[in-house]
Design a protein around this motif. Structure first.
Motif: not given
Lengths: 254, 263
Positions: A149, A151-152, A154, A156-158, A162, A166-167, A170-171
């Protein structure tokens, strides 16, 4: 709907029957009035000292609310940050577990010296009672999230913040909420306990005060009020839980 | 239907890798994952990377994505040196879709734009049109838990296109799917690619998949990973399932098979 009303009626009847038996046993002279205050005695106590107890109720609720706010904020923020930084996690996780095992009452005298007899020392003690399990649960919750999660995100530019809030947060919410349940119960215990040990106001104070005067009715009144606070807090927690799971658990299946 | 950019002719170099090496750890316990890799990919091409398992092809992809830094060597994508993620130029897909479980399909697709602070009026229509492109317009408001594995990867494809990147990097994106779904997803991916003309680097360990999808197949050796050879797949586009059975396909597949086996 009808089922719920019927269930409610059954519960109410059972409760009233229980209170009735209790009162009858007292009237029949089966109960020692110093150990068991009958319902009528409690009502009498409420009529006499009701306002004092309501004022005390307000103080206790305020202390608990403040302690909850602080413990939730500090616990979650620390847990999320420590959980996402491996070094910090490795240092703080064993420390948190150790602190949770400690009987925290031992530091209450120190807090009294620092913050006085008033509400501040109760808020601080309540916060300390609850913050560690919340932080530890959040930390382990965040740690257990699959790295994919992050890595993905990162890719995407988070940015770091964030990714954390934001990841990862919540998880980790199921684990965080479990921690909130545990921590919040400990906060209520901590605040009432600290009031009973040394204070000038609050439910715990008045329970302790009337106990020393053998006013059993007032003690029971205090117990009922303390119980109602726990019930209130539990309702709030269930609400938070339901907000989170409103789509049902199945959406947490990847 | 054939309005791919003219760059597909193979003139403009969009990915350039020079003398790339990656080593994990140091001293006696060090592990050389990649050794002296140089390659270049032209804009609009679909290239696949195959090799024995553990040859470092995933590491190579992560380095191209800027998610792992190389021990030595350089990577340029679209003229920029890659030192970290470049979400506007490069998007990545993995074997898992990594969709956020509390967000619906459309919210997941627009999530990269949300991170950038794009307003709803811009990100929502774009996300919806991409979902339509991957055939999921009816599932925009479903949660990932309600979608099948193939559908989740389609959402991931839509999400990887939402920032309009120049390069798509895919690390065995369909490996967790059953064979039929994998083949279908491959065809759909080719359709999306024909439409957008983006450059795709696709890592896989399936030789058939690698040849079927690609313009060029890069074959890597066992660890430390090196590029052994680059094969040009001269089958016409659009590709069809029947081509897998034809002789040229079989010959190429055999050559790659022996190359990997003998390495």
């Amino acid at each position: 709907m009808i089922v719920r009303i019927r269930r409610l009626l059954v519960r109410l009847t059972l409760f009233l029957a229980f209170v009735g038996c209790w009162e009858a046993a007292y009237r029949a002279g089966l109960l020692n009035p110093i150990i068991f205050a009958a319902p009528s005695v409690i009502v009498k106590a409420a009529v006499k000292d009701g306002w004092t107890f309501l004022a005390a109720f307000r103080v206790t609720v305020l202390e608990i609310t403040m302690a909850i706010l602080m413990a939730w904020c500090f616990g979650i923020i620390f847990g999320v940050i420590a959980g996402s930084l491996p070094i910090l996690a490795r240092i703080s996780a064993p420390m948190l577990s150790a602190v949770i095992a400690l009987p925290l009452v031992v530091i209450y005298p120190v807090l009294l010296v620092w913050f006085g007899l008033g509400v501040t020392s109760k808020i601080v003690f309540g916060t300390i009672s609850g913050v560690f399990p919340i932080a530890l649960n959040t930390l382990t919750g965040v740690q257990s999230i699959d790295h994919g999660f992050a890595t993905m995100a990162r890719a995407m530019g988070a940015n770091r913040r964030q990714i954390m809030f934001r990841v990862m947060a919540p998880l980790a919410l199921p684990a965080i909420i479990a921690g909130l349940r545990l921590g919040t119960a400990l906060i209520v215990i901590g605040v009432v306990l600290s009031e009973m040990l040394a204070s000038t106001d609050g439910i715990g104070f008045w329970i302790s005060y009337h106990r020393s005067l053998f006013n059993t009715g007032q003690v029971y009144l205090g117990i009922i009020l303390a119980l109602s606070i726990t019930i209130l807090v539990n309702m709030i927690l269930s609400f938070v839980e339901r907000m989170h799971f409103r789509g049902g658990d199945e959406r947490f299946v990847r | 239907m054939n309005h791919r950019p003219t760059a597909r002719a193979g003139s403009v170099e969009i990915i350039k890798v020079e003398r790339l090496s990656k080593q994990y750890g140091s001293g006696a316990n060090s592990l050389r994952a990649l050794s002296d890799i140089s390659l270049s990919v032209s804009e609009g091409q679909f290239v696949t990377v195959v090799g024995p398992s553990g040859c470092g092809k995933s590491t190579l992809l992560l380095i191209l994505a800027g998610l792992v830094s190389p021990s030595s060597g350089d990577v340029w994508i679209d003229g920029a040196a890659v030192t970290g993620p470049l979400p506007e130029k490069i998007s990545v897909m993995f074997q898992e879709a990594w969709l956020l479980p509390w967000k619906t399909a459309v919210e997941n697709v627009e999530f990269p734009l949300m991170l950038r602070g794009a307003p709803f009026a811009i990100r929502r229509p774009r996300a919806l049109s991409l979902l339509q492109l991957v055939g999921l317009e009816g599932f925009a408001n479903r949660y990932p838990g309600e979608l099948s594995g193939g559908m989740k990867q389609r959402v991931a494809i839509a999400r990887s296109l939402v920032q309009e990147p120049r390069v798509l990097l895919m690390d065995e994106p369909f490996a967790a799917l059953d064979e039929q779904t994998r083949t279908r997803m491959g065809n759909e991916l080719l359709q999306v690619w024909e439409k957008f003309g983006r450059t795709v680097v696709f890592v896989t360990h399936g030789l058939t998949e690698a040849i079927y999808l690609a313009d060029f197949v890069f074959v890597m050796s066992a660890r430390p990973g090196r590029i052994l050879e680059r094969f040009h797949v001269e089958l016409p586009r659009p590709r069809t399932i029947e081509m897998i059975g034809n002789e040229a396909f079989g010959r190429l597949r055999n050559r790659i098979w022996h190359l990997i086996g003998g390495a």
